[in-house]
Write a protein that holds these residues in place. Structure first.
Motif, PDB file in Angstrom:
ATOM      1  N   TRP A  34     153.442  92.141  49.755  1.00 26.37           N
ATOM      2  CA  TRP A  34     154.321  93.394  49.857  1.00 26.37           C
ATOM      3  C   TRP A  34     154.517  94.224  48.907  1.00 26.37           C
ATOM      4  O   TRP A  34     155.532  95.195  48.920  1.00 26.37           O
ATOM      5  N   SER A  35     154.077  93.729  47.647  1.00 27.00           N
ATOM      6  CA  SER A  35     154.085  94.854  46.483  1.00 27.00           C
ATOM      7  C   SER A  35     152.899  95.814  46.595  1.00 27.00           C
ATOM      8  O   SER A  35     152.967  96.696  45.764  1.00 27.00           O
ATOM      9  N   SER A  37     150.283  98.580  47.605  1.00 28.39           N
ATOM     10  CA  SER A  37     149.926  99.733  48.699  1.00 28.39           C
ATOM     11  C   SER A  37     148.694  99.579  49.279  1.00 28.39           C
ATOM     12  O   SER A  37     147.782  98.966  48.461  1.00 28.39           O
ATOM     13  N   ASN A 142     153.675  91.900  58.260  1.00 28.90           N
ATOM     14  CA  ASN A 142     153.243  92.573  57.167  1.00 28.90           C
ATOM     15  C   ASN A 142     152.208  93.762  57.658  1.00 28.90           C
ATOM     16  O   ASN A 142     151.243  93.424  58.382  1.00 28.90           O
ATOM     17  N   ARG A 223     156.624  99.525  49.967  1.00 26.22           N
ATOM     18  CA  ARG A 223     155.612  98.826  49.239  1.00 26.22           C
ATOM     19  C   ARG A 223     155.249  99.471  47.888  1.00 26.22           C
ATOM     20  O   ARG A 223     155.339 100.805  47.774  1.00 26.22           O
ATOM     21  N   TRP A 226     157.828  98.053  43.434  1.00 27.18           N
ATOM     22  CA  TRP A 226     158.513  96.920  43.013  1.00 27.18           C
ATOM     23  C   TRP A 226     158.592  96.714  41.481  1.00 27.18           C
ATOM     24  O   TRP A 226     159.570  96.187  40.818  1.00 27.18           O
ATOM     25  N   ALA A 304     160.023  92.948  51.984  1.00 27.57           N
ATOM     26  CA  ALA A 304     159.543  93.539  50.908  1.00 27.57           C
ATOM     27  C   ALA A 304     160.186  93.235  49.798  1.00 27.57           C
ATOM     28  O   ALA A 304     159.496  93.063  48.608  1.00 27.57           O
ATOM     29  N   GLY A 308     157.809  91.269  47.230  1.00 27.54           N
ATOM     30  CA  GLY A 308     157.532  92.132  46.220  1.00 27.54           C
ATOM     31  C   GLY A 308     157.904  91.880  44.925  1.00 27.54           C
ATOM     32  O   GLY A 308     157.215  91.719  43.982  1.00 27.54           O
TER      33      GLY A 308
END
Length: 384
Positions: A34-35, A37, A142, A223, A226, A304, A308
């Motif tokens: 979730w971190s 892209s 996700n 995302r 973070w 996220a 993240g």
């Protein structure tokens, strides 16, 4: 979108390295992250490579007729999501000037903002990707694995030799130079393309990070930022789409785990001990409305933030949501702490700790720091 069956043309003579096998696609950046892209996944996977392709799809701008040599041209694929919107004009203008001057490739864009002006002003084939906010409004999973699958399908289907996925102004300029080298564009054309890119970057207010729009400090995605949030400590406004928005701040701990404090009450409950507790803390405030889409985006932001930040600090502890919402769910976290107002005057706040595996307990809010420390140690003992 103008498409037809795959051609029987020979692989591009300019290709130098083999395309990855399907089983290798998920090996560089985990698609479950979730971190990360979509752009960072694409850059990590394909990087500086020029990919060998067995064939390219027969397609032409606006479906116009072209000679056979046109269909034998290589394909350049650009990844341009909402998150990198401030960079889109620079990339499209610069790459298009090289394409028009050399006629050495055809262009495809994979995007979740297909009607955005930078994309409408160039004659590229558009592969429409379902956006992160639309995805989160429909389901809890996700978005990144589905986005990666779509991207890789498009790369193989069109037969892309180059994949461009910049996230910063410097990366835009580097990608433009890479296209120039790939096409052996004359130096004058490269200079013009670079100048157009720099002008567009300045005009659209592109900063050091792609997620911020021209107003500054506004993230267009759940995302990819973070780690930056932990490093600079700046409170960010998140607007991934629709009417949803939230303010997010993050504070790094040495690795105990992640606490996601949702709402003013939860943030105040952490005041004074969170920084010394060893936990990494995310504070979310002012998030969205009550319609189903906003509620799902809110849940996605919580997940996220937890996952993240956990990846950003490489923590081994649990992810817990802290909230005063009695109906809060543990989805996407290891547990939830529900803060409960005093039932009678002088009794004080209490907290109900509900873990995702079913265990539940109720404690006084004042005991929360020591209870969370014990939970962290139990989590480490059972997961390491």
């Amino acid at each position: 979108m103008p498409t037809s069956g795959p051609s029987n043309s020979a692989p591009s003579a300019s290709a130098e390295q083999g395309a990855p096998r399907d089983e290798e696609l998920r090996g560089v950046v985990p698609t479950e992250s979730w971190s990360a892209s979509l752009e960072s996944w694409a850059r990590a996977r394909h990087g500086e490579k020029v990919l060998t392709v067995p064939s390219t799809m027969d397609f032409a701008p606006l479906g116009t007729l072209r000679p056979q040599t046109f269909y034998e041209l290589p394909v350049v694929l650009a990844v341009m999501t909402r998150r990198t919107a401030s960079l889109h004009a620079a990339l499209t203008r610069a790459v298009e000037i090289i394409r028009e001057a050399t006629y050495a490739f055809r262009a495809v864009v994979v995007t979740d903002v297909p009607t955005a002006e930078p994309i409408r002003t160039v004659d590229w084939t558009v592969e429409h990707l379902l956006g992160e906010a639309d995805w989160a409004a429909l389901q809890e999973q996700n978005w990144l694995p589905a986005a990666v699958d779509h991207l890789e399908w498009a790369r193989r289907q069109y037969g892309a030799s180059l994949v461009l996925a910049p996230e910063t102004p410097d990366q835009v300029l580097a990608e433009v130079a890479r296209v120039g080298a790939f096409t052996r564009a004359p130096e004058k054309i490269l200079d013009t393309a670079g100048e157009l890119a720099r002008e567009s970057l300045a005009l659209h207010g592109a900063g050091e990070t792609a997620g911020e729009d021209a107003a500054g400090g506004v993230e267009q995605s759940l995302r990819g930022w973070w780690a930056d949030a932990l490093q600079d400590g700046i409170t960010r406004r998140v607007r991934p789409g629709g009417g949803f928005s939230a303010e997010v701040s993050a504070l790094a701990g040495p690795g105990a785990g992640v606490l996601v404090a949702d709402g003013e009450t939860a943030g105040q409950a952490l005041q004074g001990w969170a920084a010394e507790s060893g936990w990494t803390v995310a504070r979310l405030t002012g998030s969205g409305g009550t319609n189903p889409a906003d509620v799902r985006l809110h849940q996605a932001l919580v997940r996220a933030a937890g996952e993240g930040l956990l990846q950003a600090v490489q923590a081994a502890g649990p992810v817990l949501l802290i909230t005063d919402q009695a109906d809060a769910q543990t989805t996407g976290t290891d547990g939830v702490v529900v803060l409960q107002r005093p039932e009678a005057e002088g009794t004080g706040w209490t907290a109900r700790l509900q873990m995702s595996y079913g265990a539940s307990t109720r404690i006084r809010a004042a005991e929360l720091p020591s209870a969370l420390d014990r939970l962290r140690r139990i989590h480490l003992a059972t997961t390491l």
